[in-house]
Design a protein around this motif. Structure first.
Motif, PDB file in Angstrom:
ATOM      1  N   LEU A   1       2.782  -0.323  -8.554  1.00 12.22           N
ATOM      2  CA  LEU A   1       2.920   0.903  -7.768  1.00 12.22           C
ATOM      3  C   LEU A   1       3.991   1.809  -8.357  1.00 12.22           C
ATOM      4  O   LEU A   1       3.861   3.042  -8.330  1.00 12.22           O
ATOM      5  CB  LEU A   1       3.258   0.565  -6.313  1.00 12.22           C
ATOM      6  CG  LEU A   1       2.118  -0.034  -5.484  1.00 12.22           C
ATOM      7  CD1 LEU A   1       2.611  -0.412  -4.096  1.00 12.22           C
ATOM      8  CD2 LEU A   1       0.941   0.930  -5.376  1.00 12.22           C
ATOM      9  N   GLU A   2       5.064   1.235  -8.892  1.00 12.55           N
ATOM     10  CA  GLU A   2       6.102   2.037  -9.537  1.00 12.55           C
ATOM     11  C   GLU A   2       5.564   2.691 -10.809  1.00 12.55           C
ATOM     12  O   GLU A   2       5.909   3.831 -11.136  1.00 12.55           O
ATOM     13  CB  GLU A   2       7.315   1.168  -9.860  1.00 12.55           C
ATOM     14  CG  GLU A   2       8.144   0.795  -8.643  1.00 12.55           C
ATOM     15  CD  GLU A   2       8.669   2.019  -7.911  1.00 12.55           C
ATOM     16  OE1 GLU A   2       9.180   2.946  -8.583  1.00 12.55           O
ATOM     17  OE2 GLU A   2       8.561   2.065  -6.671  1.00 12.55           O
TER      18      GLU A   2
ATOM     19  N   VAL B   1      -3.241   3.560  -2.873  1.00 10.28           N
ATOM     20  CA  VAL B   1      -3.362   2.440  -3.803  1.00 10.28           C
ATOM     21  C   VAL B   1      -2.803   1.182  -3.143  1.00 10.28           C
ATOM     22  O   VAL B   1      -1.718   1.215  -2.528  1.00 10.28           O
ATOM     23  CB  VAL B   1      -2.613   2.717  -5.119  1.00 10.28           C
ATOM     24  CG1 VAL B   1      -2.837   1.571  -6.109  1.00 10.28           C
ATOM     25  CG2 VAL B   1      -3.065   4.039  -5.725  1.00 10.28           C
ATOM     26  N   GLN B   2      -3.549   0.104  -3.260  1.00 10.63           N
ATOM     27  CA  GLN B   2      -3.074  -1.212  -2.843  1.00 10.63           C
ATOM     28  C   GLN B   2      -2.873  -2.042  -4.105  1.00 10.63           C
ATOM     29  O   GLN B   2      -3.837  -2.363  -4.806  1.00 10.63           O
ATOM     30  CB  GLN B   2      -4.092  -1.858  -1.906  1.00 10.63           C
ATOM     31  CG  GLN B   2      -3.656  -3.212  -1.351  1.00 10.63           C
ATOM     32  CD  GLN B   2      -4.583  -3.683  -0.257  1.00 10.63           C
ATOM     33  OE1 GLN B   2      -4.580  -3.131   0.833  1.00 10.63           O
ATOM     34  NE2 GLN B   2      -5.386  -4.690  -0.551  1.00 10.63           N
ATOM     35  N   ASN B   3      -1.612  -2.395  -4.389  1.00 14.33           N
ATOM     36  CA  ASN B   3      -1.311  -3.072  -5.635  1.00 14.33           C
ATOM     37  C   ASN B   3       0.065  -3.720  -5.511  1.00 14.33           C
ATOM     38  O   ASN B   3       0.736  -3.620  -4.471  1.00 14.33           O
ATOM     39  CB  ASN B   3      -1.363  -2.086  -6.811  1.00 14.33           C
ATOM     40  CG  ASN B   3      -1.803  -2.732  -8.108  1.00 14.33           C
ATOM     41  OD1 ASN B   3      -1.409  -3.862  -8.424  1.00 14.33           O
ATOM     42  ND2 ASN B   3      -2.611  -2.010  -8.870  1.00 14.33           N
TER      43      ASN B   3
ATOM     44  N   ARG C   1       0.854  -1.197   0.000  1.00 11.39           N
ATOM     45  CA  ARG C   1       0.000   0.000   0.000  1.00 11.39           C
ATOM     46  C   ARG C   1       0.884   1.239   0.000  1.00 11.39           C
ATOM     47  O   ARG C   1       1.864   1.320   0.737  1.00 11.39           O
ATOM     48  CB  ARG C   1      -0.902   0.010   1.226  1.00 11.39           C
ATOM     49  CG  ARG C   1      -1.818   1.217   1.293  1.00 11.39           C
ATOM     50  CD  ARG C   1      -2.682   1.201   2.523  1.00 11.39           C
ATOM     51  NE  ARG C   1      -3.637   0.093   2.489  1.00 11.39           N
ATOM     52  CZ  ARG C   1      -4.637  -0.050   3.363  1.00 11.39           C
ATOM     53  NH1 ARG C   1      -4.790   0.837   4.311  1.00 11.39           N
ATOM     54  NH2 ARG C   1      -5.455  -1.068   3.275  1.00 11.39           N
ATOM     55  N   ARG C   2       0.527   2.211  -0.850  1.00  9.55           N
ATOM     56  CA  ARG C   2       1.289   3.451  -0.948  1.00  9.55           C
ATOM     57  C   ARG C   2       0.332   4.612  -1.179  1.00  9.55           C
ATOM     58  O   ARG C   2      -0.687   4.463  -1.872  1.00  9.55           O
ATOM     59  CB  ARG C   2       2.300   3.372  -2.090  1.00  9.55           C
ATOM     60  CG  ARG C   2       3.367   4.473  -2.062  1.00  9.55           C
ATOM     61  CD  ARG C   2       4.351   4.307  -3.208  1.00  9.55           C
ATOM     62  NE  ARG C   2       5.023   2.998  -3.187  1.00  9.55           N
ATOM     63  CZ  ARG C   2       5.891   2.620  -4.114  1.00  9.55           C
ATOM     64  NH1 ARG C   2       6.181   3.445  -5.131  1.00  9.55           N
ATOM     65  NH2 ARG C   2       6.460   1.433  -4.044  1.00  9.55           N
TER      66      ARG C   2
ATOM     67  N   LYS D   1       3.535   5.563  -9.701  1.00  7.96           N
ATOM     68  CA  LYS D   1       4.409   6.656  -9.274  1.00  7.96           C
ATOM     69  C   LYS D   1       4.881   7.469 -10.473  1.00  7.96           C
ATOM     70  O   LYS D   1       4.860   8.704 -10.461  1.00  7.96           O
ATOM     71  CB  LYS D   1       5.596   6.086  -8.510  1.00  7.96           C
ATOM     72  CG  LYS D   1       6.604   7.154  -8.076  1.00  7.96           C
ATOM     73  CD  LYS D   1       7.806   6.531  -7.384  1.00  7.96           C
ATOM     74  CE  LYS D   1       8.835   7.603  -7.025  1.00  7.96           C
ATOM     75  NZ  LYS D   1      10.038   7.005  -6.381  1.00  7.96           N
TER      76      LYS D   1
END
Length: 878
Positions: free
Chosen positions: A98-99, A91-93, A31-32, A102
Motif C-alpha cells: 500500500l505504501e 486497494v486491499q493489500n 484497505r486504503r 501511495k
C-alpha cells in the motif's frame, strides 16, 4: 488493407501479462482508498518512469494490470477496485504494498484549477465613507470586511449607500470573459439642415450601463490567481428634455468611466479594484459621491459525477459476486446473443479475466448483464466505456435562466461560490420557482456534434426608424430596418481527453426587461416646426466566454443584476451531457438482412447468406479496391482475413454479382466473427433513401423537461414522441408544424411551408405631397434546410441543418411621426422568429430532440409557461 471499423469496435484484443508470481503465504491485509485522476488507466506509465505520463503508452485493461507492471505484488486475498467516475481506487493489500501504491499515485501531477469564479459589486456611497473604510485596511490582502459593511448599509434610509451592480461570472482559467448589463437606447445621432430646405436625421443605438472584461488565470502555486479587469460605465447625465434637438447644437448626454487594473490575490479574497467620483444622474445639492468596484476571485475545479454510468458500489467483501447491466453497441451484441457463452467469451477475448461462477447474458432490453466480482466488474465497465467512447459523440446542452429577489439569489450564489456545488444551487432555485419565490425566464435545449457550433434564437424582429429625410415638401421620407430582441445562444462544445469534462465556448444574450417607448423631439430651427419621433429602449444582458464543464453536471455561468429592475438578480446555468451513438437501439428497430447463426458445436459447418449494400466495396476496402475487383469472392476472403477472421480449411466464400449477396460457409465459431462484421456493415450501410419528419410541438415546460431527461439516458425517443403526438398523456400539447421529406444520403434537403407577408420598408412623399408606403414580402412559416451524410463508422448519420419557424404572424404596431399640425401614422410589423442551426449525429431509425426554447413575441405566448420543441423522426426506407 484497411481494417473494418465495426470489427475494431467489437473486438479490442489486449495481451495481458501474468505479472509477478503471487505469494502463497498468508499476509495481513489492509484497505486504503486513493484519489487519482479519472483517466488513470490512460496514463499508462508512472511519472517516475516518464516525464510525460501517457506519452505513447499502451492501453492497460485494468488498474491491477498497471500496478503489476509497476512491480507491486498482489498476494492471495489482495484486490483493487477502481471507479473512474469519482477517481477513487480502493486497494486491499499488505501495508508495504500500500505504501508503494501511495508513492506511485503521488507521482502523478495534481489537478490544477480549471475555472475561475469572479464576483464583482459596484457600490455608490459618500466619498468620505469610502475613504474612511479604505483607510482602516489600506494594505489588507482581504478587504471582505469593508465590502460586507457597505452591503449591510445598502438600501438603508439615509445611509447614502446604494448597490448599483452585482455580478458573478465563471470562466476558464487563462481565457477572457465579457459581460454586458446594458440598455440600448434608440436616438438621433446626426441631424443636418441645408439652405435649400433639405433636412436629414440618422438614428443609432446609445449604450448605457456596465460592460466588463475579465481576464483571470490560476497561478502555478494552485491557490492564488491573477485578475485583469476592464470595466466601462456609461451613464446618462440629467439634462433638460423639454427642449428639442436642433442642428448645430450638441448635448453631452452620456458620460463614460473606464479603467483597467490588474490584481493578484489568494483564492477567496476580496479586493477594492477601483474608486472614482460618481457621474450622471446626481440630484441637485449632491456632492462628494463616489463609486467603488469590489471583486472576489475563487479557483474552481469542476466536480465530475461521483459514479460512472454503471454506478458501481464497492461492497465490504471484494470477492462477493455482484450483478450490473452495461450498454454495448448493437452490432457487437447481435453477434453473440445466440451463444450461451458467447458474451463471456467476448469479454475474455478482450483481456478481461472472469472468475469461476461469472455469468454474462443479454436481457430483454438488449443490455449486457454481467454477474461477477467487483474487481472484474470494474474491468468490464472500463472496457465497455472504452467501446462506447469510440462511437461518435454529440453534446446535449440545456440552458436555464432564473430570476429571483436580490437577497435570495445573492445568498444562494454566495454559498455555491464557497462550496462549488452548482448542482445543489440549481436544485434550490428550482424549489424557489416551485414555491413562487423565483421565476424561470428561459429554458433552452440544443445539441451539437463535438467541436461544431450550434445556434439557437427566439427573438422578435422589430421594424425601427433608421433614417428620416425631408425636402422642400413638409412631409418627410422615412426608412426602416429590423432590430432583433430576444434570446440568442451560441455554443461550441469540445469533449476533453479525460472524457469527463467539456470545454464550452458560449455567447448568451437575452432582453432583461420588456421594451420601453419614448419620444424624441427634433426641430429644424427656432421658428420651424418640430418632429416627434417614436423611440425605444432595450435592456440587454449578454455574457461571452469559455468554461470547463463536468459531464452531466450543471454549471453557473453567471449571475447579474438586471438593467430593468435593481431589486432582482438573474442566474444563468448550462448543463452539458455527452451522448454517444454506438447503435444502442432495441433489436426490433433494426432490420437485419440475414438470420443470425443458430447455436451449435464450435466446429460444426453452417452456411449464412448476407444481402450486402450496393456501396459495400467502396465502404469496406482500401485504395487497392477503389475499383471493384474482377474476383469479388476472392476479395471478400481477403477482407475477412484482413479483419482478423481466420477461416478454417473447407470454408467457402461466394459473392453473387446479380443480387449483391455474399454466401459464407464456415464453422459455427468462425461464423460468429463473420456475422459481427458483416451484420454490422449491413446495419450501418449508407441508406439509399431516408425519411426525415420534423415535428414542431408546443407543450408545457414540465412535459418538455421529462422528455429531456429521457433523451439524456437513451438515444431514441420514438415511443415518447408517439405519446406526445397522440396527446394521450399530454392533452395540452399542440402540433405547430409537421414537415416530411424523403432524401438520399449525401444530398441537400429543403422542406418549407411558408406564406409571404408584407413588411413596411419605406414611407416616401412625392412632389405633390402624396405619401406612399412601400412594402417588402417576408416568408412566414416553417423552413428546414440541411444535408444528410453517412458517418465514417457507417452505423450513424450526420445532419447539418438550419430550422427557421415563425410561431405567429407579424404583429402590427402603429407608430406616428408627429409634425404640427398633422401626424403620419404607420403600421409597422414585429416578426416573431425562432431559429436553430446545428450539426448532429444520430442512428437512422431513431427520433431526437433538435431544440427547445421559450417562444416570445406575442403576449399570449409569453404569458404561458410553455415551450416549443423541434423533434426529428427518421426512418430508413428500402
Amino acid at each position: 488493407m484497411r481494417i473494418c471499423p465495426v470489427l475494431a469496435l467489437g473486438f479490442l484484443l489486449v495481451s495481458i501479462s501474468d505479472g509477478p508470481s503471487l505469494q502463497s503465504q498468508e499476509v495481513a491485509m489492509e484497505r486504503r482508498t486513493f484519489q487519482i485522476p479519472a483517466n488513470f488507466l490512460e496514463l499508462g506509465v508512472s511519472a517516475n518512469q516518464s516525464g510525460e505520463p501517457g506519452a505513447d503508452a499502451p492501453y492497460f485493461a485494468s488498474a491491477k494490470t498497471l500496478l503489476l507492471k509497476e512491480g507491486i505484488e498482489f498476494p492471495a486475498g489482495a484486490a483493487v477496485f477502481f471507479d473512474p467516475g469519482s477517481g477513487k481506487m480502493t486497494v486491499q493489500n499488505s501495508p508495504k504494498n500500500l505504501e508503494l501504491i501511495k508513492g506511485f499515485v503521488e507521482s502523478f501531477p495534481k489537478t490544477n484549477p480549471q475555472n475561475v469564479q469572479v464576483t464583482a459589486y459596484v457600490i455608490q456611497a459618500p466619498g468620505a465613507l469610502l475613504r474612511q473604510l479604505n483607510a482602516t485596511q489600506p494594505y489588507a490582502e482581504d478587504q471582505a470586511e469593508m465590502l460586507h459593511r457597505l452591503l449591510a448599509e445598502a438600501g438603508k434610509h439615509g445611509s447614502g449607500v446604494t448597490l448599483l451592480r452585482g455580478i458573478q461570472t465563471s470562466q476558464q482559467s487563462g481565457e477572457p470573459c465579457f459581460l454586458d448589463c446594458v440598455t440600448d437606447r434608440e436616438h438621433t445621432y446626426s441631424l443636418t439642415l441645408d439652405a435649400n430646405g433639405f433636412a436629414s436625421a440618422q438614428n443609432d443605438m446609445q449604450r448605457l450601463g456596465m460592460s466588463l472584461r475579465i481576464d483571470a488565470s490560476a497561478e502555478s502555486d494552485g491557490h492564488s490567481l491573477g485578475l485583469t479587469l476592464a470595466p466601462e460605465f456609461n451613464v446618462r447625465v440629467r439634462t433638460e428634455t423639454s427642449k428639442p434637438r436642433t442642428p448645430g447644437k450638441t448635448q453631452a448626454t452620456v458620460q463614460k468611466t473606464a479603467f483597467e487594473t490588474t490584481l493578484t490575490m489568494n483564492s477567496g479574497d476580496t479586493r477594492l479594484a477601483g474608486l472614482w467620483p460618481a457621474n450622471g444622474d446626481t440630484l441637485p445639492g449632491e456632492h462628494d459621491i463616489s463609486q467603488a468596484l469590489f471583486v472576489t476571485g475563487r479557483l474552481e475545479v469542476p466536480k465530475v459525477l461521483e459514479n460512472d454510468p454503471a454506478q458501481l458500489v464497492m461492497p465490504q467483501d471484494l470477492k462477493t459476486m455482484m450483478t450490473h447491466e452495461f450498454d454495448l453497441p448493437t452490432a457487437m451484441l447481435e453477434a453473440f446473443d445466440a451463444s450461451p457463452g458467447g458474451l463471456a467469451k467476448m469479454l475474455t477475448t478482450n483481456g478481461i479475466t472472469l472468475p469461476e461462477g461469472s455469468v454474462a447474458s443479454l436481457n430483454e432490453a438488449g443490455r449486457m448483464v454481467v454477474k461477477t466480482t467487483p474487481e472484474a466488474l470494474t474491468e468490464v465497465d472500463q472496457w465497455t466505456q472504452e467501446m462506447i467512447n469510440q462511437a461518435p459523440a454529440t453534446v446535449a446542452m440545456t440552458t436555464e435562466i432564473i430570476r429571483g429577489p436580490n437577497r435570495l439569489m445573492r445568498d444562494l450564489t454566495d454559498d455555491a461560490a464557497i462550496t462549488g456545488d452548482h448542482e445543489q444551487l440549481l436544485q434550490r432555485l428550482h424549489a424557489a420557482v416551485a414555491q413562487g419565490e423565483a421565476r424561470c425566464l428561459h429554458t433552452a435545449h440544443q445539441e451539437s456534434r463535438d467541436g461544431e457550433k450550434t445556434v439557437q434564437q427566439s427573438h422578435l424582429s422589430m421594424s425601427l426608424l433608421s433614417e428620416m429625410t425631408r425636402h422642400a415638401h413638409p412631409q418627410p421620407n422615412l426608412f426602416f430596418q429590423p432590430h432583433l430582441t430576444g434570446l440568442a445562444i451560441e455554443i461550441t462544445p469540445k469533449v476533453e481527453e479525460d472524457r469527463k469534462t467539456l470545454l464550452l465556448d458560449f455567447d448568451l444574450s437575452y432582453p432583461s426587461s420588456p421594451t420601453r417607448r419614448w419620444k424624441e423631439v427634433l426641430s429644424e430651427g427656432e421658428s420651424k416646426p418640430s418632429f416627434s419621433l417614436p423611440r425605444h429602449e432595450f435592456d440587454l444582458a449578454r455574457m461571452r466566454g469559455q468554461l470547463v464543464f463536468a459531464n452531466g453536471r450543471p454549471q453557473l455561468i453567471g449571475c447579474w443584476q438586471t438593467s430593468g429592475d435593481a431589486e432582482m438578480l438573474d442566474a444563468a446555468f448550462i448543463t452539458c451531457r455527452v451522448i454517444r451513438h454506438p447503435g444502442l437501439v432495441d433489436k426490433k428497430s433494426v432490420k437485419l438482412s440475414a438470420n443470425r447463426p443458430k447455436a451449435g458445436a464450435p466446429t460444426e459447418f453452417i452456411t449464412q447468406t448476407y444481402s450486402m449494400p450496393s456501396n459495400f466495396w467502396t465502404v469496406m476496402d482500401s485504395a487497392a479496391l477503389s475499383t471493384p475487383p474482377s474476383d469479388k469472392s476472392k476479395a471478400a476472403v481477403e477482407m475477412l482475413q484482413a479483419n482478423g477472421i481466420s477461416l478454417p480449411a473447407e470454408s467457402q466464400v461466394t459473392y453473387h454479382e446479380l443480387n449483391s449477396r455474399l454466401t459464407v460457409k464456415t464453422t459455427w465459431e468462425a461464423m460468429q466473427m463473420v456475422d459481427a462484421m458483416l451484420g454490422g456493415c449491413v446495419i450501418g450501410s449508407n441508406p439509399q433513401r431516408c425519411m426525415l419528419t420534423l415535428h414542431l410541438i408546443q407543450t408545457d415546460r414540465t412535459t418538455a423537461n421529462k422528455l429531456l431527461a429521457q433523451q439524456s439516458g437513451r438515444n431514441d425517443l420514438r415511443e415518447a414522441l408517439q405519446l406526445l403526438l397522440s396527446k394521450k398523456d399530454t392533452p395540452q400539447a399542440k402540433i405547430l408544424a409537421t414537415l416530411s421529406s424523403c432524401t438520399f444520403s449525401g444530398r441537400e434537403i429543403k422542406m418549407q411551408h411558408t406564406q409571404d407577408h408584407p413588411v413596411l420598408s419605406e414611407v416616401v412623399t412625392d412632389e405633390n405631397c402624396n405619401v406612399g408606403f412601400e412594402y417588402e414580402p417576408q416568408a412566414i412559416g416553417t423552413t428546414f434546410e440541411g444535408s444528410l451524410s453517412s458517418s465514417p463508422d457507417r452505423l450513424t448519420s450526420t445532419l447539418d441543418y438550419t430550422l427557421i419557424h415563425h410561431p405567429a404572424a407579424p404583429v402590427p404596431r402603429i407608430e406616428n411621426i408627429e409634425q404640427a399640425p398633422a401626424a403620419v401614422p404607420m403600421e409597422l410589423s414585429d416578426v416573431p422568429t425562432e431559429k436553430v442551426q446545428s450539426s448532429i449525429t444520430f442512428m437512422p431509425g431513431t427520433s431526437r430532440i433538435l431544440g427547445m426554447w421559450k417562444p416570445i413575441g406575442t403576449p399570449d405566448l409569453e404569458a404561458l409557461d410553455i415551450v416549443h420543441m423541434a423533434i426529428l423522426e427518421t426512418a430508413v426506407l428500402p
